[in-house]
Design a protein around this motif. Sequence first.
Motif, PDB file in Angstrom:
ATOM      1  N   SER A  55       0.845  -1.193   0.000  1.00  0.00           N
ATOM      2  CA  SER A  55       0.000   0.000   0.000  1.00  0.00           C
ATOM      3  C   SER A  55       0.879   1.240   0.000  1.00  0.00           C
ATOM      4  N   PHE A  56       0.271   2.357  -0.377  1.00  0.00           N
ATOM      5  CA  PHE A  56       0.993   3.631  -0.311  1.00  0.00           C
ATOM      6  C   PHE A  56       0.015   4.756  -0.014  1.00  0.00           C
TER       7      PHE A  56
ATOM      8  N   TRP B  90       3.704   2.286   2.445  1.00  0.00           N
ATOM      9  CA  TRP B  90       3.248   1.872   3.772  1.00  0.00           C
ATOM     10  C   TRP B  90       3.514   0.384   3.957  1.00  0.00           C
ATOM     11  N   ARG B  91       3.785   0.026   5.178  1.00  0.00           N
ATOM     12  CA  ARG B  91       3.867  -1.375   5.556  1.00  0.00           C
ATOM     13  C   ARG B  91       3.120  -1.523   6.874  1.00  0.00           C
TER      14      ARG B  91
ATOM     15  N   GLY C 135       9.535   3.885   4.641  1.00  0.00           N
ATOM     16  CA  GLY C 135      10.323   4.106   3.449  1.00  0.00           C
ATOM     17  C   GLY C 135      10.269   5.543   2.985  1.00  0.00           C
ATOM     18  N   SER C 136      11.129   5.861   2.046  1.00  0.00           N
ATOM     19  CA  SER C 136      11.247   7.227   1.530  1.00  0.00           C
ATOM     20  C   SER C 136      10.158   7.515   0.497  1.00  0.00           C
ATOM     21  N   PRO C 137       9.769   8.794   0.372  1.00  0.00           N
ATOM     22  CA  PRO C 137       8.778   9.154  -0.650  1.00  0.00           C
ATOM     23  C   PRO C 137       9.284   8.813  -2.054  1.00  0.00           C
TER      24      PRO C 137
ATOM     25  N   ARG D 181      -5.814  19.043   3.848  1.00  0.00           N
ATOM     26  CA  ARG D 181      -7.250  18.773   3.963  1.00  0.00           C
ATOM     27  C   ARG D 181      -7.556  17.877   5.166  1.00  0.00           C
ATOM     28  N   GLY D 182      -6.530  17.568   5.915  1.00  0.00           N
ATOM     29  CA  GLY D 182      -6.731  16.766   7.127  1.00  0.00           C
ATOM     30  C   GLY D 182      -6.666  15.280   6.907  1.00  0.00           C
ATOM     31  N   LYS D 183      -6.320  14.842   5.704  1.00  0.00           N
ATOM     32  CA  LYS D 183      -6.222  13.399   5.472  1.00  0.00           C
ATOM     33  C   LYS D 183      -5.283  13.124   4.302  1.00  0.00           C
ATOM     34  N   PHE D 184      -4.660  11.967   4.346  1.00  0.00           N
ATOM     35  CA  PHE D 184      -3.811  11.488   3.264  1.00  0.00           C
ATOM     36  C   PHE D 184      -4.482  10.258   2.665  1.00  0.00           C
ATOM     37  N   PRO D 185      -4.896  10.307   1.381  1.00  0.00           N
ATOM     38  CA  PRO D 185      -5.527   9.125   0.776  1.00  0.00           C
ATOM     39  C   PRO D 185      -4.579   7.934   0.791  1.00  0.00           C
ATOM     40  N   LEU D 186      -5.123   6.754   1.104  1.00  0.00           N
ATOM     41  CA  LEU D 186      -4.336   5.530   1.194  1.00  0.00           C
ATOM     42  C   LEU D 186      -4.863   4.535   0.162  1.00  0.00           C
ATOM     43  N   LEU D 187      -3.936   3.938  -0.609  1.00  0.00           N
ATOM     44  CA  LEU D 187      -4.314   2.971  -1.634  1.00  0.00           C
ATOM     45  C   LEU D 187      -3.672   1.626  -1.332  1.00  0.00           C
TER      46      LEU D 187
END
Length: 442
Positions: A353-354, A416-417, A423-425, A379-385
């Motif tokens: 995921s990221f 993400w893990r 990890g780095s961007p 916006r108060g959130k980071f979309p996660l896929l």
Amino acid sequence: MASPAKARRPEEEGASVLETLPPIPLAIVIAKAGPRAAAALARASSTLRAAASGESLWRRFCADDFALDAPISPSGDSSLPSFKDAYKAWFQSFGMYPLALVKRVKVFWSSFKTWLCEYFPEGLRTLGDGISEAEIAVAECSLGLQLPMPTKLLYRFCNGQLHFGRDDFSYGVMGGYKICDQRYIVRLLPLAHHKIQNSNCIVVARSPFGEKIFLLDCLSGRLYVGTQYWKNDRETMSCMPKSLIRLTMDDDHGMPQDGLLLWLEEHLRRLQTGLIKVQSCNFPMISKYINLYPVQLPYCSSASMHGIKVRASAVFAPENSALADYPCKLSYCFSIRLSLPEAFVVDGKWYSSFQLQSSHYTIQIGDEVSSHVCKYGDRGKFPLLRCGEELFVYGCAISEALVPGSVTGYLTLVPWRGNKPSGSPLVAKIAPFPLRPPDYIF
């Protein structure tokens, strides 16, 4: 003394010649003569009646003139004893129109409903039954307008979408898109007594939310859509090239076709070819809709990095455009779609995921270039896929001239893990995709 033989009439002699033909040539002659001639020959003699009443012959006539593959009534709610009975019923119901146009409209609705049945049954359930010629005449009298012939036939087969549910909302079969916090999903309207004051226009489609409205000019047959200045100044733009419209039938150009029929047929073509598709969503009261963002080349771009796929395309937004401004202002909404089919590897490590942190766009309109940055943490959130999912990111670009443009850029992602960043961007490229005034506006 024998009485002189009576002189035979030409039609009797013709009938005698036909009666001497073998069955197969006779069937070919009658088929080429057409249904009216076949009906007349059936009254000439018992031999010709048998040849002109065959089920296979009238099956062919029904297919050729009405695209029927079963002997059903014009309303579609009952079966008839034979194809001959079906042809008679359909001709009595639609014989006042050119049969080629009747077949064209029937094929459109049958094909559209077949597509909806397979991919969007929620929309199919909202379509109304057709209305009668008498009901159309009453509506025309109330409107003080005569509808173009193709539009009449469209309503004969289907009277738009039904009203149901809270806030008069239904699944719009003409599709839609999202711009910031606005969503535009257009549905077909029933033939109601709704005429734009002091004009020849009636409203044929609109979005339940927002200000998107489509109008048919009954005098010219052209279809228009309201712009940003529709509410105050009644400003509209044409939904297709004027040269395609013809309201009369002639030998040079073929059957009549107005803006509404052409618009609907083009929408169906885009659905059937997969240029646009159904998308799941989280709109209130609706689980999915027809998304107007193109998903095929050359209207959609595609790029891939580390197994992360990035597709991008734009849709023209007439309700946010303005022709009265100088220079004219054309608005586009664009969509970035990220997908992660399976886990990916970065620096020798596997991730499933990221998180999307920011998007960077470069928009070129003619010779003008502008850059835009959107940070999703603001916006108060980071979309996660996650694996197997698809993430939609929306943006809006405004053109100030009637010239094509393009968009390119990149996305900043953080792997993400487990349940946390790790990890780095990394950067995912957005391949260039066009901003182009369309021939057809939806």
